[in-house]
Design an enzyme around this catalytic site. Sequence first.
Site, PDB file in Angstrom:
ATOM      1  N   LYS A  23      -0.405  10.976  79.139  1.00 53.55           N
ATOM      2  CA  LYS A  23      -1.463  11.163  80.136  1.00 53.55           C
ATOM      3  C   LYS A  23      -1.030  12.085  81.280  1.00 53.55           C
ATOM      4  O   LYS A  23      -1.837  12.807  81.844  1.00 53.55           O
ATOM      5  CB  LYS A  23      -1.914   9.815  80.692  1.00 53.55           C
ATOM      6  CG  LYS A  23      -2.374   8.811  79.635  1.00 53.55           C
ATOM      7  CD  LYS A  23      -3.464   9.340  78.730  1.00 53.55           C
ATOM      8  CE  LYS A  23      -3.699   8.457  77.522  1.00 53.55           C
ATOM      9  NZ  LYS A  23      -4.438   9.126  76.443  1.00 53.55           N
TER      10      LYS A  23
ATOM     11  N   ARG B 271      -8.923  12.391  68.153  1.00 55.09           N
ATOM     12  CA  ARG B 271      -9.348  11.770  66.907  1.00 55.09           C
ATOM     13  C   ARG B 271     -10.867  11.742  66.877  1.00 55.09           C
ATOM     14  O   ARG B 271     -11.523  12.068  67.854  1.00 55.09           O
ATOM     15  CB  ARG B 271      -8.844  10.324  66.852  1.00 55.09           C
ATOM     16  CG  ARG B 271      -9.349   9.523  68.053  1.00 55.09           C
ATOM     17  CD  ARG B 271      -9.206   8.038  67.923  1.00 55.09           C
ATOM     18  NE  ARG B 271     -10.002   7.357  68.927  1.00 55.09           N
ATOM     19  CZ  ARG B 271      -9.571   6.975  70.115  1.00 55.09           C
ATOM     20  NH1 ARG B 271      -8.323   7.199  70.454  1.00 55.09           N
ATOM     21  NH2 ARG B 271     -10.377   6.364  70.956  1.00 55.09           N
TER      22      ARG B 271
END
Lengths: 498, 165
Positions: A118, A292
Site C-alpha cells: 500500500k 484481480r
Amino acid sequence: MPPIRRILVANRGEIALRVIRTAQEMGIETVAVYSDADRRSLHVRQATRAEYLGGSKPAESYLDIQKVVAAAKRTGCDALHPGYGFLSENEDAAQACIDAGIEFLGPPPKAILAMGDKVEARKIAMAAGVPLVPGLQEEVSEQRLVEAARQVGYPVMLKAAAGGGGKGIRIVREEKQLLEAFHMARAEARGAFGDDRVYLEKFVTRPRHVEIQVMADKHGNVVHYGERECSVQRRHQKLVEESPCSALTPELRAQMGKAACDLARAVGYVGAGTVEFLYSEGRFYFLEMNTRLQVEHPVTEMRYGVDLVREQIRVGQGETLTPVPEPRGHSIEVRVNAEDPETYFPSLGLISRINLPGGPGVRLDSALYRGLEVTPFYDSMLAKLVVHGVDREQAIARCVRALRELRIVGVATSLPTALRTLQSAEFRGGDYDTGILERIDKKPPAEKRDVALLAAAAAKFLVAEQAGARAAAAHLPGQATPRWSLLGRVDRMRRTNP
Amino acid sequence: MKYTSKIGTEEREFVIERTKDGLRARCGDTVHVLEMALVGDGQTFSLLVDGKSYDVVADVQREEVLLHMLGERFVVHVEDEREHAAHAVAGHKHGKRELRAAMPGIVVEVKAAEGDTVAEGQTLVVLEAMKMQNPLAAETAGKVVRVLCKQGEAVAAGALLMEME
C-alpha cells in the site's frame, strides 16, 4: 500468440463456476481443482476435468502454488485463471505460471507487487498525478507518530501497509488515543499479514467508496468501464454494490476514469483491475488498486453488457481490447453471506432448500446446491444476486422483489440485512456513505414480526393436525394388520420354531 | 388449540381452530380466516391470512419454529396449551420472573439471597429429587426480590421458590 485451449481455474465456489461458464461459451476446456471439502462442489462437476489438490485448509490446497501449477502442467493447460482471493494477487503464483510456460490471466508479477504494497502503491499513484488522501507516503514510526498526526489533522486513520479486508485499520479522533491505536493496528497487521508496517492518513468524513473498473491489453491500451459504488459495507466488507454512483457528475466520472487508467499505465498493467477511491464532497482520493477481477464485477457487466472474463481471456491470447459499449440503465449487486444478521458471525450448516429468483433483469452467480455443506474453511459468501433496470428506481424495486424470491434454508444469511438496506429511505435517497449499515435495523420490522408470530402458530397447528390424522389412520378398527408387522411375526415364529 | 408465539420478548396468544369453513385464528378481539396448504416437500406452506398470500417455509421442531417468509428469517418459539402449562409448572413460564420447582423434592441449597443481582444461567436453588441434585438456574439476568424457600424444606412440584425483577 495461439488461442487458449485449456484453462486451469485456480479457485472454488461461485467465481470458479463463473470462469468455467465463460470458458464453455468460448469453446475452451476447463480444469477445476479441489480440496477434500470440495469434492462435490459445482465447479468440480461443471468443469471438463478436475484435479485433486489436498486438504480442506487453503494452505494445503488452493494456496499451494506448486500443487496448483503442477496440476496445470499435468493436464496440459495453456492458461490459469486465479479468480479472486487465494493466489489472485500473489506475484509468486504469477511468476510460477510464467516459468512453467502457462499464461497467467492477470497482471504481470511486477504490477501485483507494486500495488500489493500500500505504501509503494501510494508513491506510484502520486507520481502518476492521482489524488491521494493527505497523509504520510511511507511507514510511520512511533517516534514520528504524534507529529505526523498533528500535521495531517485529526481525525486520522492508521492502516496496515500490507492491508486488505479491513484488518489493521484504526480511526483515531484524539491525540490521547493515538499510541494505543498504533500498537493495536501493528499487532493486528502482524497477525493478519505477517508485516507490522503501518501508515497514517487523514480520515475522510462521510466517505463513499467508489471504484473504477479498468482493463488493459498487452499492446498498451487501457480502458475503463465506469464506476461501482460500494459504500454499503460492514467491517470494511462490501454487502451491496451499484453502478452508476448517484453522487458522481459526468465530469467527475471522467476524471476518476482517467486517473484509474493513468495508474494502470504507470505500473504496466495487463488484464482486469480495479482502482478504489474514497469520494467525499466532490473530491476523490486514491485508496488502493486491486490487481484481480473483483467479486462485484457483474455490476459492471450488467450495465455495460460485457463479459469481463471473456475480455481477460482475449487479453491473455494477445488480442486487443474490444471497444467499451455505452453503459445503460442501473445495476445493483447483493452479496449473500452465510452469517448471523445480528452478530455477522459465520453461520455453518447444510443447505436444505433453495428457491432461486427469476424474471426479467435478474442474474444469480452462485455455486449453491441443495445439500451443500457450508464449512468453516472458506469465505462465507454463498451467492451474488445482480439485477439490472432502466433506472435506479426500477433496479431497486427489482432487487427487492428478487431478494424476496431468493430463499436459502439451512444457514442464516445476510439476505434480510440486504433487504432492509434496499428498503431504507437512506439507500433509496442515494445520499449515503460507508456508515449506512450501522443505521439499518438489525431486526425485522414490526408488521412482518406480527405475521410471523401467526404463521408459526398456524404451521405448528397444521403439523400437529396431520400427525394426529396419520396416527388415527394407523389405528382404524377393522383395518388389516400392516404387512411389515405380519412379516415381523413370521420372522419371530421362524426363530423360535426352527 | 391455544398457542403462545414468541419472538424475543414479543409474545402473542392465538386460538386456532378447524371449523367447517376452514381454519380460524383468534388473537384478542381479532379473528383471522386462515387457509393453509402444504406444498410437496412438507416444509413449504402457502398461507392465506384473510385472503392475503404468504409463501412460507416452516421447520417445526417441537417448540421452535424456524420460519422463512417475507425475505426474513424468524426463529419463533411456539407453545401449545400443554407445553405452556408444563413450562408454567416447571418454573420456565415466559415473561414472568419466577423460579418454581420443576419437580417435588427437598431444597438442599439456596444460592441467592434477596437483593442479589444474578446472571442468566446462574444457579439459584439446588433441589434434590429422586436422589439427584438438580440445579435450578435463572432464566434471565435480574435481581432477586423474594426468596420463598429455605434449606431442608420439602417442596411440591410447581412451588414458587423465588421471585425476580
